[in-house]
Scaffold this motif. Structure first.
Motif, PDB file in Angstrom:
ATOM      1  N   UNK A   1      55.808 111.995 107.736  1.00 30.85           N
ATOM      2  CA  UNK A   1      55.246 110.923 107.606  1.00 30.85           C
ATOM      3  C   UNK A   1      55.706 109.745 108.412  1.00 30.85           C
ATOM      4  N   UNK A   2      57.140 109.795 108.332  1.00 32.50           N
ATOM      5  CA  UNK A   2      58.164 108.861 109.283  1.00 32.50           C
ATOM      6  C   UNK A   2      57.673 108.840 110.844  1.00 32.50           C
ATOM      7  N   UNK A   3      58.017 110.106 111.060  1.00 37.53           N
ATOM      8  CA  UNK A   3      57.385 110.416 112.699  1.00 37.53           C
ATOM      9  C   UNK A   3      56.212 109.837 112.832  1.00 37.53           C
TER      10      UNK A   3
ATOM     11  N   UNK B   1      61.327 117.194 102.213  1.00 42.25           N
ATOM     12  CA  UNK B   1      62.183 116.731 103.704  1.00 42.25           C
ATOM     13  C   UNK B   1      60.983 116.890 104.634  1.00 42.25           C
ATOM     14  N   UNK B   2      60.348 117.857 104.797  1.00 42.38           N
ATOM     15  CA  UNK B   2      59.583 118.017 105.964  1.00 42.38           C
ATOM     16  C   UNK B   2      58.183 117.264 105.889  1.00 42.38           C
ATOM     17  N   UNK B   3      57.696 116.935 104.458  1.00 38.35           N
ATOM     18  CA  UNK B   3      56.553 115.878 104.733  1.00 38.35           C
ATOM     19  C   UNK B   3      57.227 114.521 104.635  1.00 38.35           C
ATOM     20  N   UNK B   4      58.267 114.253 104.384  1.00 37.62           N
ATOM     21  CA  UNK B   4      58.737 112.976 104.409  1.00 37.62           C
ATOM     22  C   UNK B   4      59.186 112.588 106.031  1.00 37.62           C
ATOM     23  N   UNK B   5      59.631 113.568 106.739  1.00 34.93           N
ATOM     24  CA  UNK B   5      60.101 113.450 108.285  1.00 34.93           C
ATOM     25  C   UNK B   5      58.469 113.311 108.914  1.00 34.93           C
TER      26      UNK B   5
END
Lengths: 111, 139
Positions: free
Chosen positions: B57-59, B51-55
């Motif tokens: 990347x999206x940010x 979740x951390x890496x996904x957020x």
């Protein structure tokens, strides 16, 4: 001419792991391969993150496999390197070898 | 042998933050390892990292600010806030102590997210080494 994509240290490890594993390269097997070769723990999240970036750069492709019961009926996503990816890894290797040559500080086990 | 049930709240978090195509194979990988004997702590750690890496990347992708200026502490703080809120919603904790603990985590998450008291330099190593190019200008 399109700009040459760049590879981070971890992305290079992921690319090499995919090449080493071959047909069965997916999240867990890539993570295990890096853990076994480097001896350090690898978070699956960082592997997925690198895989997403590599796919966006056109260096790897992915395809969903068949769902299996031991995965709760969920499919594996298999990864393969593209010709462009292989070329970039080869260029990176050449550049690293050139940089490595003739460095007395890095010779021997104590370095 | 009966298969073990993976933590439901962790699966819910992944569903919330991952795209459906991504979510399918990611959960499958986690379940496979969990059934092979990995613990709940391992499972939760992997989910939070995903979740951390996904957020992050999206940010970095959506923000008009250059990605180098989006600080990992802010994303980390957001994860704290989300994790504490999900703990309340999923009723994984009970009693006044649990509630106060969750509120404390929530407050810390907000403070860090607003840039206090950690400087960006203090957290600058988190998640940045993976994105630092090593092959730039080699040709």
């Amino acid at each position: 001419m399109a700009a040459q994509p760049t590879l981070s240290n971890f992305e290079l490890m992921v690319m090499l792991a995919i090449i080493r594993i071959g047909d069965d390269a997916y999240g867990v097997s890539i993570s295990n391969e890096i853990e076994e070769t480097t001896g350090g723990e690898v978070l699956l999240g960082s592997v997925y993150d690198a895989l997403t970036r590599l796919e966006e750069k056109g260096l790897i492709t992915s395809a969903l496999g068949e769902a299996t019961p031991e995965r709760g009926g969920r499919a594996k996503r298999h990864f393969r390197t593209t010709a462009r990816g292989i070329r970039l890894v080869r260029d990176t290797q050449k550049s690293l070898v050139k940089l490595w040559k003739g460095l007395p500080q890095l010779e021997g086990e104590e370095a | 042998m009966r298969p073990r049930c993976e933590p439901a709240a962790a699966g819910w978090l992944l569903e919330l933050f991952c795209s459906s195509a991504e979510h399918e194979s990611v959960i499958g990988d986690l379940v496979e390892q969990y059934q092979l004997g990995r613990g709940r702590f391992w499972y939760w750690r992997q989910v939070l990292a995903i979740v951390f890496f996904g957020l992050y990347r999206k940010a970095a992708r959506r923000s008009p600010v250059p990605s180098s200026r989006i600080s990992p502490p802010r994303v980390f703080a957001l994860i704290l806030v989300v994790a504490s809120l999900s703990a309340v919603l999923a009723s994984d904790i009970s009693g006044l102590g649990g509630l106060l603990g969750t509120l404390a985590i929530f407050a810390i998450g907000l403070m860090v997210g607003l840039g206090w008291p950690l400087s960006e330099r203090g957290f600058s190593s988190i998640g940045t080494s993976a994105t630092r190019p090593i092959s730039r200008h080699w040709n």
